[in-house]
Design a protein around this motif. Structure first.
Motif, PDB file in Angstrom:
ATOM      1  N   ILE A  68       0.865  -1.182   0.000  1.00  0.00           N
ATOM      2  CA  ILE A  68       0.000   0.000   0.000  1.00  0.00           C
ATOM      3  C   ILE A  68       0.899   1.229   0.000  1.00  0.00           C
ATOM      4  CG2 ILE A  68      -1.757   1.297   1.263  1.00  0.00           C
ATOM      5  CD1 ILE A  68      -2.366  -1.545   2.616  1.00  0.00           C
ATOM      6  N   THR A  69       0.752   2.043  -1.036  1.00  0.00           N
ATOM      7  CA  THR A  69       1.517   3.281  -1.118  1.00  0.00           C
ATOM      8  C   THR A  69       0.572   4.432  -0.784  1.00  0.00           C
ATOM      9  OG1 THR A  69       2.928   2.332  -2.826  1.00  0.00           O
ATOM     10  CG2 THR A  69       2.960   4.740  -2.580  1.00  0.00           C
ATOM     11  N   LEU A  94      -7.798  -3.701   6.384  1.00  0.00           N
ATOM     12  CA  LEU A  94      -7.126  -2.782   5.465  1.00  0.00           C
ATOM     13  C   LEU A  94      -8.085  -2.013   4.576  1.00  0.00           C
ATOM     14  CD1 LEU A  94      -4.080  -4.938   4.331  1.00  0.00           C
ATOM     15  CD2 LEU A  94      -4.089  -2.987   5.884  1.00  0.00           C
ATOM     16  N   LEU A  95      -9.282  -2.557   4.329  1.00  0.00           N
ATOM     17  CA  LEU A  95     -10.201  -1.938   3.385  1.00  0.00           C
ATOM     18  C   LEU A  95     -11.497  -1.514   4.055  1.00  0.00           C
ATOM     19  CD1 LEU A  95     -10.033  -4.491   0.429  1.00  0.00           C
ATOM     20  CD2 LEU A  95      -8.663  -2.437   0.740  1.00  0.00           C
ATOM     21  N   GLU A  96     -11.984  -0.347   3.665  1.00  0.00           N
ATOM     22  CA  GLU A  96     -13.323   0.091   4.039  1.00  0.00           C
ATOM     23  C   GLU A  96     -13.940   0.700   2.805  1.00  0.00           C
ATOM     24  OE1 GLU A  96     -13.602   2.625   7.491  1.00  0.00           O
ATOM     25  OE2 GLU A  96     -11.888   1.619   8.405  1.00  0.00           O
ATOM     26  N   GLY A  97     -15.221   0.551   2.695  1.00  0.00           N
ATOM     27  CA  GLY A  97     -15.876   1.114   1.532  1.00  0.00           C
ATOM     28  C   GLY A  97     -17.371   1.012   1.618  1.00  0.00           C
ATOM     29  N   VAL A 113      -8.122   2.744   2.506  1.00  0.00           N
ATOM     30  CA  VAL A 113      -7.162   1.641   2.541  1.00  0.00           C
ATOM     31  C   VAL A 113      -6.143   1.968   3.618  1.00  0.00           C
ATOM     32  CG1 VAL A 113      -5.403   0.359   1.265  1.00  0.00           C
ATOM     33  CG2 VAL A 113      -7.489   1.100   0.095  1.00  0.00           C
ATOM     34  N   ASP A 114      -5.955   1.040   4.547  1.00  0.00           N
ATOM     35  CA  ASP A 114      -4.987   1.201   5.633  1.00  0.00           C
ATOM     36  C   ASP A 114      -5.173   2.538   6.348  1.00  0.00           C
ATOM     37  OD1 ASP A 114      -2.863   0.381   7.264  1.00  0.00           O
ATOM     38  OD2 ASP A 114      -1.364   1.327   5.964  1.00  0.00           O
ATOM     39  N   GLY A 115      -6.434   2.914   6.545  1.00  0.00           N
ATOM     40  CA  GLY A 115      -6.758   4.127   7.291  1.00  0.00           C
ATOM     41  C   GLY A 115      -6.754   5.420   6.494  1.00  0.00           C
TER      42      GLY A 115
END
Length: 134
Positions: free
Chosen positions: A47-48, A75-78, A90-92
């Motif tokens: 994750i960048t 890691l994911l929310e949506g 992604v990752d906060g």
């Protein structure tokens, strides 16, 4: 034949056609959905973030699809949509689509062809998440 009888017959025919079309659409959708692999798989996820920081995880999973593999790591929310999970965080880190910023992901160096909840997970795959702005 009375007009009421013709109207009922027309309604039944239209309803039958609608049912056939819905069934055909479901069959088509199921046949185009990528096939998932069963068993244990080792994948890598990078994750960048927009500030340049990078998080890398090596994950061992039995999940068949990417969102399932990442679920234990939060890691994911949506947002669930008719097209699948629309990833917003992604990752906060939140990507504001109202400002034209979106999360994207690559699979083995190429842009993902599916959404995260329909992307099959295969042993050795490398997934890279990053934001883009239009």
């Amino acid at each position: 034949m009375s007009s009421m009888s013709k109207q009922k017959k027309t309604t039944i025919i239209v309803a039958a056609i609608a049912v056939v079309l819905v069934i055909a659409a479901l069959v088509c959708w199921a046949s185009f959905r990528p096939k998932a692999l069963e068993g244990v798989k080792e994948i890598s996820v990078t994750i960048t973030h927009t500030d340049g920081t990078v998080r890398a995880e090596d994950i061992e999973t039995t999940a068949q699809y990417l969102s399932e593999a990442l679920e234990p790591y939060d890691l994911l929310e949506g947002e669930d949509t008719e097209y699948g999970l629309f990833v917003k965080t992604v990752d906060g880190e939140y990507a504001d689509d109202t400002e034209g910023t979106y999360w994207m992901f690559d699979v083995n160096g190429a842009m993902g062809e599916y959404g995260v909840d329909t992307q099959p997970v295969a042993d050795g795959d490398a997934y890279s998440f990053y934001t883009i702005t239009y």
